[in-house]
Structure formats: C-alpha cells, structure tokens
Scaffold this motif. Structure first.
Motif, mmCIF file in Angstrom:
data_model
loop_
_atom_site.group_PDB
_atom_site.id
_atom_site.type_symbol
_atom_site.label_atom_id
_atom_site.label_comp_id
_atom_site.label_asym_id
_atom_site.label_seq_id
_atom_site.Cartn_x
_atom_site.Cartn_y
_atom_site.Cartn_z
ATOM 1 N N GLY A 87 60.928 21.727 10.640
ATOM 2 C CA GLY A 87 61.350 23.128 10.668
ATOM 3 C C GLY A 87 62.558 23.338 11.539
ATOM 4 N N ARG A 88 63.017 24.569 11.572
ATOM 5 C CA ARG A 88 64.152 24.931 12.411
ATOM 6 C C ARG A 88 63.720 25.199 13.853
ATOM 7 N NH1 ARG A 88 68.393 28.895 9.196
ATOM 8 N NH2 ARG A 88 69.086 27.367 7.658
ATOM 9 N N ASP A 89 62.591 25.824 14.033
ATOM 10 C CA ASP A 89 62.103 26.137 15.380
ATOM 11 C C ASP A 89 61.060 25.091 15.778
ATOM 12 O OD1 ASP A 89 61.707 27.337 17.746
ATOM 13 O OD2 ASP A 89 60.809 29.177 16.974
ATOM 14 N N ILE A 90 61.493 23.816 15.884
ATOM 15 C CA ILE A 90 60.557 22.721 16.066
ATOM 16 C C ILE A 90 59.900 22.744 17.436
ATOM 17 C CG2 ILE A 90 62.225 21.038 16.955
ATOM 18 C CD1 ILE A 90 59.473 20.364 14.364
ATOM 19 N N TRP A 91 60.619 23.185 18.474
ATOM 20 C CA TRP A 91 60.051 23.204 19.816
ATOM 21 C C TRP A 91 58.952 24.246 19.963
ATOM 22 C CZ3 TRP A 91 60.214 19.592 23.341
ATOM 23 C CH2 TRP A 91 61.233 18.644 23.289
ATOM 24 N N ALA A 92 58.910 25.237 19.077
ATOM 25 C CA ALA A 92 57.804 26.195 19.102
ATOM 26 C C ALA A 92 56.478 25.510 18.785
ATOM 27 C CB ALA A 92 58.068 27.330 18.109
ATOM 28 N N SER A 93 56.531 24.370 18.102
ATOM 29 C CA SER A 93 55.321 23.593 17.809
ATOM 30 C C SER A 93 55.079 22.507 18.858
ATOM 31 C CB SER A 93 55.442 22.944 16.420
ATOM 32 O OG SER A 93 55.616 23.921 15.418
ATOM 33 N N ILE A 94 56.164 21.965 19.450
ATOM 34 C CA ILE A 94 56.005 20.858 20.386
ATOM 35 C C ILE A 94 55.575 21.350 21.770
ATOM 36 C CG2 ILE A 94 57.196 18.945 21.524
ATOM 37 C CD1 ILE A 94 59.056 18.792 19.130
ATOM 38 N N THR A 95 56.227 22.393 22.276
ATOM 39 C CA THR A 95 55.969 22.846 23.647
ATOM 40 C C THR A 95 54.509 23.194 23.894
ATOM 41 O OG1 THR A 95 58.252 23.652 23.788
ATOM 42 C CG2 THR A 95 56.693 24.450 25.437
ATOM 43 N N PRO A 96 53.823 23.917 23.002
ATOM 44 C CA PRO A 96 52.411 24.211 23.267
ATOM 45 C C PRO A 96 51.528 22.962 23.341
ATOM 46 C CG PRO A 96 53.288 25.690 21.605
ATOM 47 C CD PRO A 96 54.310 24.644 21.810
ATOM 48 N N LEU A 97 51.926 21.871 22.665
ATOM 49 C CA LEU A 97 51.146 20.642 22.731
ATOM 50 C C LEU A 97 51.333 19.914 24.068
ATOM 51 C CD1 LEU A 97 51.868 19.214 19.161
ATOM 52 C CD2 LEU A 97 49.901 20.556 19.906
ATOM 53 N N LEU A 98 52.500 20.111 24.705
ATOM 54 C CA LEU A 98 52.821 19.393 25.940
ATOM 55 C C LEU A 98 52.505 20.191 27.198
ATOM 56 C CD1 LEU A 98 56.299 17.920 24.922
ATOM 57 C CD2 LEU A 98 54.097 16.756 24.859
ATOM 58 N N SER A 99 52.526 21.507 27.106
ATOM 59 C CA SER A 99 52.416 22.335 28.317
ATOM 60 C C SER A 99 51.128 22.103 29.100
ATOM 61 C CB SER A 99 52.564 23.812 27.953
ATOM 62 O OG SER A 99 51.619 24.176 26.956
ATOM 63 N N PRO A 100 49.950 21.874 28.463
ATOM 64 C CA PRO A 100 48.755 21.650 29.294
ATOM 65 C C PRO A 100 48.580 20.202 29.740
ATOM 66 C CG PRO A 100 48.108 21.695 27.004
ATOM 67 C CD PRO A 100 49.587 21.926 27.028
ATOM 68 N N ARG A 101 49.502 19.319 29.392
ATOM 69 C CA ARG A 101 49.308 17.904 29.654
ATOM 70 C C ARG A 101 49.837 17.516 31.021
ATOM 71 N NH1 ARG A 101 46.145 16.554 25.341
ATOM 72 N NH2 ARG A 101 46.541 14.391 25.906
ATOM 73 N N ARG A 102 49.283 16.441 31.546
ATOM 74 C CA ARG A 102 49.780 15.826 32.767
ATOM 75 C C ARG A 102 50.288 14.429 32.420
ATOM 76 N NH1 ARG A 102 50.748 18.962 36.856
ATOM 77 N NH2 ARG A 102 50.442 17.190 38.262
ATOM 78 N N ASN A 103 51.002 13.826 33.350
ATOM 79 C CA ASN A 103 51.498 12.454 33.179
ATOM 80 C C ASN A 103 52.372 12.326 31.933
ATOM 81 O OD1 ASN A 103 49.952 11.662 35.445
ATOM 82 N ND2 ASN A 103 48.165 11.324 34.145
ATOM 83 N N LEU A 104 53.448 13.092 31.894
ATOM 84 C CA LEU A 104 54.412 12.998 30.802
ATOM 85 C C LEU A 104 55.560 12.090 31.220
ATOM 86 C CD1 LEU A 104 54.745 16.713 29.581
ATOM 87 C CD2 LEU A 104 53.360 14.889 28.581
#
Length: 442
Positions: free
Chosen positions: A20-37
């Motif tokens: 999609g065009r707004d790809i980070w709208a899907s990626i950011t919610p998957l990463l925001s609660p994570r630790r050790n990135l």
C-alpha cells in the motif's frame, strides 16, 4: 501466544505481505509494543521517530556518511533524537537495507521496500514482508550482525551536531515545471479485434565455452627398481680364489637351465609414500579470507593441474609430524564476496564456507590456513571462476566463523574479504584458532 500471532496476522501461517501507499500505518502498530528492536535502514528521513518506535537499548544501523547527509537522504536531526533517547546508532557506508527485527517472543522480521521517511507515506507504493519463520529470522539476525561488525562505533551527539547544518546542503534543487494546460484526450477508436502482441525474443544467453583439447597424458613415473642382491663379479677366465683370512662370501649354486635365485631381504622396511623432499611450510606473512560456496565440478584442466601438484608436494611429514597434501578450491564471480584477484603463490588463505548469497554465518565452517601453490582465473567459464591450489596440513582444531570474528574483535579488528591481513598482530590473532598447526621457523 496465539493471540499475539493473531494480532500480527500470522495465526495460521508464518509469512504475510503488507502493501500500500501508507505502509507504515500497518508496520508501526506492530512494532510499538515490542522491546529489543534492531533495525537497518540505509536512509532515515525527518519524522522517522514517529514511524519507527525505537526505545532505549534498541540499535539502528544506517548510512550517516557526509555524502548521504549532504544529499538529504539521511537526516542527522532524526538520528540525534534517537541518540539522546538512548538508542545506539551506527553508520555503515553503502547500506541500502530496510530491515527491522523484533527479538522478543515471538521473534519476527519486517523487510521490504519502505524507507523510514515521512516523505514515503501516502506517496509511494510499497511492499513489505512480515515473517515469524525461525530460519528466516535467524538469517536476518546473521545479516544484521555482519553489518554491525562492518559498521563503525556508535555515534554520539558530538558526532551528529556538526552535521545538522550540512543536511541537504548538496541536494540538487529542481525548478518547478511550468503548468501546462490540460488537454482533452482524443476519442479512442473502438477496437473490435485486439492485435496479436509480438512475442519478446528470449534474452541472449552467453555462448558456451569452447571445447578444449584433452590434456596430454602425463607419463607415469617409473617406480625405483627393487634392490638386488650383491653378486661377485665374474672374471673372463675362471681362476681359483686365493686363500684369505677374510670370511668368504657364499653364493648360491646356479645350475644350467634353472632360474636365477633372488635372495629375499632380511627385513622389509616400509616404503615411503613419495620420493619428493619435504615441502617448505613458512609462517603466514600475508593472509586472505576467501568466501567459498560449495557446489559444482572442477574442469578437466583444473583436475589435471591438481594431479601434477599433488605428485610434487604430497609428503608424509618428518619425525611424526602432520602430513602435507594439496587441495583445490574454486570461487565463482557474483556469489557474494568475489574472490580476490591478488591470489598468488606464497600467500596463505582461509576458506570460509558461505551460503549461496556469499554471506558467512556465525556457525559457518572455516578451514585452517593453506599455502597457495598456484592460482589462475578460468576466463572461459561462465561465470568466471578462480581456481586455487593450496598446501595444507591436518589439525585437530575445528573453529567456526564466529570464533574467527571473536578472535579479531579482541584486537579491535573485523573479518575482511576484500584485502589481506599483513600486520603481524592481526595474523597472530587469526592463527591462534589453530595452535597445533606448526610452521617452519623463518
């Protein structure tokens, strides 16, 4: 855990594709609660912190070189924000990856076309893959660790602040195009029968290698004649032997028409495996790492040269030392790390067995240093192939590539497949992995 996989969209599979065009709208919610990135992005634009939620203790590798800053592709403002927040930021020139690894449970990797820049959302069509497949995550971690080894030390605020004024200073400014009046498209004719699309000719394939004449047959070296018993010389005129105090030599009687007897030796000594002298085994003064991808077959000419060199240098060793033998390896162009063009007789090489992409993993097998006897490039092969013949010795040590990397890290160095090691302390750090190899004193 099942709920977490379901939230990632991987409840029933291990890989999914985000587009999609707004790809980070899907990626950011998957990463925001994570630790050790841990992440690797060649280009980081303004507003990157809002897209990539790195926290204290996370690590980022990017290209923060002056060229990227001047071109405006990497923003020192975004990097400085992360550094002040406790994120470790490293710079690797030439990096163009787009990769994020979440290392907590469940571990997953996000890789695709999207850069971390606010200019991308809603403008560019992107495709990103999300995977929890174990081997894929491990390969991503190995690649990231390799880049981390190649990158410099973590950047500080003092490193980034002088770059703030340089950001975008070398970026080309393109004048706006003059507005053109809108044109009314002409009416398209109705096509009742679509013309047949011509078939695109197949891409030209490289011509086959010319057939080489079969190598001449090397004459077999005759075996040394077996020792024969010593017999007394026969005089022209037989004469009786004069008496002497010396002990007479008894000779077996020979009768006419009977075969000549052959005396068997009292003790049979083991025959030497070769009659060549012990080859020289000097301590390495110039050492290369060569990336090897297993597979394929050597040419007939390469095998013929191997037989010749094996006859000249194979040796069982003196006084119980490890034997010498000749080995052949080859490396093709285009398989990750291209073989060095400076291989020549007298230097030493360490073979590092890599994946098909030419990337060495932590557990990749490595072989003890071998002395180059001969090397040449087969220009007729496709792809072009480098053959190398080395003199080796047996060793009980079986280190892996990770051990080599740790050994070099103790002196502040990293594996280098482009240039040779010539500094003595670097060579000694590598040779410490094979303490029983033993070299001739110089």
């Amino acid at each position: 855990m099942d709920a977490e996989f379901a939230r990632l969209g991987l409840a029933e599979r291990s890989v999914r594709l985000l587009t999609g065009r707004d790809i980070w709208a899907s990626i950011t919610p998957l990463l925001s609660p994570r630790r050790n990135l841990v992440a690797a992005f060649g280009h980081v634009g303004p507003g990157a912190a809002a897209l990539l939620p790195l926290q204290p203790g996370d690590t980022l590798i990017t290209d923060a070189g002056l060229d990227s800053v001047l071109a405006g592709t990497t923003s020192p403002h975004a990097l400085l924000h992360w550094v002040k927040a406790g994120v470790a930021v490293h710079s690797l020139r030439g990096l163009n990856a787009k990769l994020v690894i979440a290392e907590d449970d469940p571990a997953f990797v996000v890789v695709g076309s999207a850069d971390v820049t606010a200019a991308g959302p809603r403008q560019l069509f992107e495709a990103v893959t999300l995977s929890t497949e174990k081997h894929t995550v491990e390969e991503a971690q190995e690649a990231w660790l390799e880049w981390a080894d190649l990158a410099g030390p973590s950047l500080t605020a003092g490193d980034l602040e002088p770059l703030l004024e340089q950001y975008g200073a070398g970026k080309l400014v393109t004048p706006p195009r003059p507005a053109t009046p809108a044109r009314t498209p002409a009416a398209r004719p109705v096509v009742t029968t679509r013309q047949v699309t011509p078939v695109r000719p197949a891409a030209a394939t490289p011509p086959p290698s010319p057939v080489r004449p079969a190598p001449p047959v090397t004459p077999v070296r005759p075996a040394p004649p077996a020792p024969s018993p010593v017999r007394p010389a026969v005089a022209d005129t037989p004469a009786p032997a004069e008496p002497s105090d010396a002990t007479p030599v008894e000779t077996p009687a020979v009768t006419a028409g009977s075969p000549e007897p052959v005396a068997a030796p009292a003790e049979t000594e083991p025959a030497e495996a070769t009659d060549v002298p012990r080859p020289s085994w000097p301590r390495p003064a110039e050492l290369y790492l060569v990336s090897i991808v297993e597979g394929g077959e050597p040419s007939a000419e390469a095998e013929y040269r191997l037989e010749e060199l094996a006859r000249e240098h194979t040796h069982p060793g003196d006084d119980g030392e490890a034997p010498f033998r000749v080995e052949l390896f080859w490396a093709d162009d285009g398989q990750g790390q291209d073989p060095p063009r400076t291989l020549r007789a007298g230097v030493h090489v360490i073979r590092v067995y890599s994946q098909k992409q030419g990337r060495a993993l932590v557990g990749s097998r490595i072989e003890a240093p071998g002395l180059v006897l001969h090397a040449y490039i087969d220009e007729y092969a496709y792809p072009r192939r480098t053959y190398c013949y080395i003199l080796t010795r047996e060793t009980v040590s079986r280190p892996a590539f990770g051990d080599l990397r740790k050994g070099l890290a103790t002196i502040g160095e990293k594996p280098n497949f482009r240039n040779s090691f010539q500094v003595p302390r670097k060579i000694e750090a590598v040779l410490s992995l094979w303490p029983d190899l033993g070299f001739d004193p110089r």
